[in-house]
Motif scaffolding. Structure first.
Motif, PDB file in Angstrom:
ATOM      1  N   LEU A 199      16.839 -25.392 -20.378  1.00 32.68           N
ATOM      2  CA  LEU A 199      17.356 -24.693 -21.561  1.00 32.68           C
ATOM      3  C   LEU A 199      16.723 -25.187 -22.858  1.00 32.68           C
ATOM      4  N   VAL A 200      16.567 -26.512 -22.992  1.00 31.42           N
ATOM      5  CA  VAL A 200      15.947 -27.026 -24.220  1.00 31.42           C
ATOM      6  C   VAL A 200      14.681 -27.830 -23.917  1.00 31.42           C
ATOM      7  N   GLY A 201      14.187 -27.686 -22.676  1.00 29.50           N
ATOM      8  CA  GLY A 201      12.909 -28.314 -22.310  1.00 29.50           C
ATOM      9  C   GLY A 201      12.921 -29.830 -22.353  1.00 29.50           C
ATOM     10  N   ASP A 202      14.064 -30.437 -22.008  1.00 30.67           N
ATOM     11  CA  ASP A 202      14.161 -31.900 -22.029  1.00 30.67           C
ATOM     12  C   ASP A 202      13.716 -32.460 -20.672  1.00 30.67           C
ATOM     13  N   THR A 203      12.481 -32.950 -20.632  1.00 32.98           N
ATOM     14  CA  THR A 203      11.930 -33.443 -19.362  1.00 32.98           C
ATOM     15  C   THR A 203      12.493 -34.813 -18.977  1.00 32.98           C
ATOM     16  N   SER A 204      13.260 -35.445 -19.893  1.00 36.25           N
ATOM     17  CA  SER A 204      13.781 -36.779 -19.569  1.00 36.25           C
ATOM     18  C   SER A 204      15.120 -36.723 -18.832  1.00 36.25           C
ATOM     19  N   VAL A 205      15.632 -35.513 -18.589  1.00 36.76           N
ATOM     20  CA  VAL A 205      16.871 -35.379 -17.806  1.00 36.76           C
ATOM     21  C   VAL A 205      16.499 -35.288 -16.325  1.00 36.76           C
ATOM     22  N   TYR A 206      17.230 -36.000 -15.487  1.00 36.87           N
ATOM     23  CA  TYR A 206      16.925 -35.968 -14.051  1.00 36.87           C
ATOM     24  C   TYR A 206      18.213 -36.081 -13.244  1.00 36.87           C
ATOM     25  N   PRO A 207      18.201 -35.543 -12.015  1.00 37.14           N
ATOM     26  CA  PRO A 207      19.420 -35.630 -11.202  1.00 37.14           C
ATOM     27  C   PRO A 207      19.536 -36.982 -10.495  1.00 37.14           C
ATOM     28  N   VAL A 208      20.779 -37.458 -10.372  1.00 37.92           N
ATOM     29  CA  VAL A 208      21.074 -38.579  -9.466  1.00 37.92           C
ATOM     30  C   VAL A 208      22.101 -38.031  -8.477  1.00 37.92           C
ATOM     31  N   ARG A 209      21.660 -37.844  -7.250  1.00 39.44           N
ATOM     32  CA  ARG A 209      22.512 -37.192  -6.249  1.00 39.44           C
ATOM     33  C   ARG A 209      23.658 -38.102  -5.831  1.00 39.44           C
TER      34      ARG A 209
ATOM     35  N   TRP B 214      31.521 -33.653  -0.274  1.00 38.00           N
ATOM     36  CA  TRP B 214      31.045 -32.975  -1.479  1.00 38.00           C
ATOM     37  C   TRP B 214      29.773 -33.643  -1.974  1.00 38.00           C
ATOM     38  N   VAL B 215      28.891 -32.836  -2.553  1.00 39.39           N
ATOM     39  CA  VAL B 215      27.666 -33.360  -3.170  1.00 39.39           C
ATOM     40  C   VAL B 215      27.560 -32.816  -4.582  1.00 39.39           C
ATOM     41  N   GLY B 216      27.189 -33.678  -5.523  1.00 41.52           N
ATOM     42  CA  GLY B 216      26.949 -33.237  -6.904  1.00 41.52           C
ATOM     43  C   GLY B 216      25.741 -33.959  -7.472  1.00 41.52           C
ATOM     44  N   LEU B 217      25.130 -33.370  -8.480  1.00 37.09           N
ATOM     45  CA  LEU B 217      23.962 -33.974  -9.129  1.00 37.09           C
ATOM     46  C   LEU B 217      24.359 -34.462 -10.516  1.00 37.09           C
ATOM     47  N   ARG B 218      24.393 -35.769 -10.695  1.00 38.59           N
ATOM     48  CA  ARG B 218      24.746 -36.329 -12.009  1.00 38.59           C
ATOM     49  C   ARG B 218      23.623 -36.030 -12.997  1.00 38.59           C
ATOM     50  N   PRO B 219      23.984 -35.537 -14.197  1.00 37.52           N
ATOM     51  CA  PRO B 219      22.943 -35.201 -15.180  1.00 37.52           C
ATOM     52  C   PRO B 219      22.513 -36.455 -15.949  1.00 37.52           C
ATOM     53  N   SER B 220      21.504 -37.145 -15.434  1.00 33.51           N
ATOM     54  CA  SER B 220      21.192 -38.475 -15.954  1.00 33.51           C
ATOM     55  C   SER B 220      20.035 -38.457 -16.948  1.00 33.51           C
ATOM     56  N   ARG B 221      20.024 -39.492 -17.765  1.00 33.69           N
ATOM     57  CA  ARG B 221      19.032 -39.650 -18.817  1.00 33.69           C
ATOM     58  C   ARG B 221      19.051 -41.128 -19.164  1.00 33.69           C
ATOM     59  N   ARG B 222      17.979 -41.654 -19.706  1.00 32.20           N
ATOM     60  CA  ARG B 222      17.998 -43.072 -20.093  1.00 32.20           C
ATOM     61  C   ARG B 222      19.186 -43.357 -21.017  1.00 32.20           C
ATOM     62  N   ASN B 223      19.429 -42.450 -21.971  1.00 31.53           N
ATOM     63  CA  ASN B 223      20.605 -42.515 -22.847  1.00 31.53           C
ATOM     64  C   ASN B 223      21.170 -41.109 -22.984  1.00 31.53           C
ATOM     65  N   PRO B 224      22.489 -40.959 -23.106  1.00 29.87           N
ATOM     66  CA  PRO B 224      23.029 -39.627 -23.419  1.00 29.87           C
ATOM     67  C   PRO B 224      22.443 -39.150 -24.756  1.00 29.87           C
ATOM     68  N   ARG B 225      22.293 -37.841 -24.891  1.00 30.63           N
ATOM     69  CA  ARG B 225      21.773 -37.290 -26.142  1.00 30.63           C
ATOM     70  C   ARG B 225      22.936 -36.684 -26.932  1.00 30.63           C
ATOM     71  N   VAL B 226      23.319 -37.349 -28.011  1.00 31.69           N
ATOM     72  CA  VAL B 226      24.391 -36.853 -28.873  1.00 31.69           C
ATOM     73  C   VAL B 226      23.813 -36.844 -30.289  1.00 31.69           C
ATOM     74  N   GLU B 227      23.256 -35.712 -30.667  1.00 28.79           N
ATOM     75  CA  GLU B 227      22.560 -35.604 -31.954  1.00 28.79           C
ATOM     76  C   GLU B 227      22.420 -34.134 -32.307  1.00 28.79           C
ATOM     77  N   ARG B 228      21.952 -33.865 -33.527  1.00 27.40           N
ATOM     78  CA  ARG B 228      21.764 -32.462 -33.903  1.00 27.40           C
ATOM     79  C   ARG B 228      20.326 -32.219 -34.333  1.00 27.40           C
ATOM     80  N   GLU B 229      19.946 -30.959 -34.226  1.00 31.71           N
ATOM     81  CA  GLU B 229      18.628 -30.543 -34.707  1.00 31.71           C
ATOM     82  C   GLU B 229      18.733 -29.111 -35.217  1.00 31.71           C
ATOM     83  N   THR B 230      17.686 -28.656 -35.878  1.00 30.00           N
ATOM     84  CA  THR B 230      17.646 -27.268 -36.358  1.00 30.00           C
ATOM     85  C   THR B 230      16.544 -26.555 -35.608  1.00 30.00           C
TER      86      THR B 230
END
Length: 338
Positions: free
Chosen positions: A190-200, A274-290
């Motif tokens: 959706l926003v082209g963030d290549t640093s997000v990856y699944p942890v099964r 049950w199986v789920g994919l955790r939406p992982s990243r080195r750090n959560p992204r909590v910020e704004r942009e325009t």
């Protein structure tokens, strides 16, 4: 006065927490939650949902402490209220045990949970492979109850809900004034963030009403979490693994590892897997942009990438996201100001 149209993308625990915070705090906004999947089909629905945290490497510890404390206090207040059974939130006491003594014997969140202390040698005797442990009481949140409860709270605050797949932010440019992105793993596309990856993560629900204390191995791979109606046992942490089907080898490994910590589990009946994919990243992204969308400049507030700690810090990051939405509103042309 024209209402500011806010859309929250994602209906997991982070999305609905954020939507509730915005809808309740900013009644002059019209807030819509837009998602392809809602409970019981979100990643959050299968989460073990017990509140304690890992440390993220690049986020100031003070901010992480606030995220944890705000979330814990929010969940604790529900656990101690008449809403507890409907919201699926309960107090849970138990042990986190380690094969080696950890570098930090007191994690940053230890001040906020209840009665945190180091385990005695006597308590550790039942875990002969482990050399160190922590005992404490925290909260457990069962998202299969909590998400519908949050959704109802959101609707009471005037929120709207729409189920559809959003392929690109461009689709939203004419319908909304502020976009809040809580799309988790979906942010990769959706926003082209290549640093997000699944942890099964694979977990089982078992019937073992005699178990009342949680046990978690400090490596995060083996855990037993008693809940309101069943006990969640797990798990797996398979990075970059997109498989969503139940793996029989993982099931056997989970039962074997958990039975080593709690032998009585050999008598437990498996209720579901049950199986789920955790939406992982080195750090959560909590910020704004325009962003520029079809010739229109729109503010986007991001709140995603919590990995396996979504339930633990969702309310805290939602309050941060609310603060960012407020900033966006202040900077809008005069007619949209609240």
């Amino acid at each position: 006065m024209k209402r500011v149209r806010v859309v929250v993308l994602g209906a997991g625990v982070v999305g609905f927490s954020t939507a509730v915070c915005v809808a309740e705090a900013l009644p002059l906004c019209s807030v819509t939650v837009l998602a392809e999947r809602f409970s019981p089909d979100t990643t959050s629905d299968g989460a073990a949902g017990i509140a304690f945290a890992a440390e993220f490497p690049d986020i100031p510890l003070e901010r992480q402490r606030r995220w944890f404390k705000d979330s814990f206090d929010h969940l604790l207040a529900i656990a101690q209220s008449q809403h507890s059974p409907d919201a699926g939130i309960m107090l849970s006491s138990g042990w986190q045990i380690f094969k080696e003594v950890p570098a930090k014997k007191k994690p940053f969140w230890s001040d906020f949970v209840i009665g945190f202390r180091t385990m005695t040698d006597g308590e550790l005797k039942r875990f002969p492979d482990h050399r160190f442990g922590q005992a404490f009481t925290t909260v457990k949140c069962e998202c299969s109850s909590y998400l519908p409860w949050l959704e109802e709270r959101f609707r009471k605050a005037g929120g709207r809900v729409e189920q559809r797949k959003v392929n690109s932010l461009q689709e939203l440019s004419n319908s909304f004034d502020v976009i809040v992105n809580c799309s988790g793993l979906g942010s990769k596309v959706l926003v082209g963030d290549t640093s997000v990856y699944p942890v099964r993560g694979q977990v089982l629900k078992v019937e073992a009403p005699w178990l009342t204390h949680f046990i978690r191995d400090g490596d995060g791979k083996t855990y037993i979490y008693p809940g309101m109606h069943s006990v969640t046992v797990g798990g797996t942490r398979q990075e970059g693994d997109w498989r969503l089907h139940v793996d029989q080898g993982d099931t056997e490994s989970i039962l074997e590892r958990c039975s080593r910590l709690e032998p009585s589990l050999k008598k437990a009946k498996v209720l579901s897997q049950w199986v789920g994919l955790r939406p992982s990243r080195r750090n959560p992204r909590v910020e704004r942009e325009t962003v520029e969308l079809q010739g229109r400049t729109l503010p986007v507030v991001h709140n995603y990438g919590h990995g396996g700690w979504g339930v633990t810090i969702a309310w805290g990051t939602a309050l941060d996201a609310l603060g960012l939405v407020r900033q966006c509103l202040k900077e809008m042309p005069h007619q949209a100001k609240l």
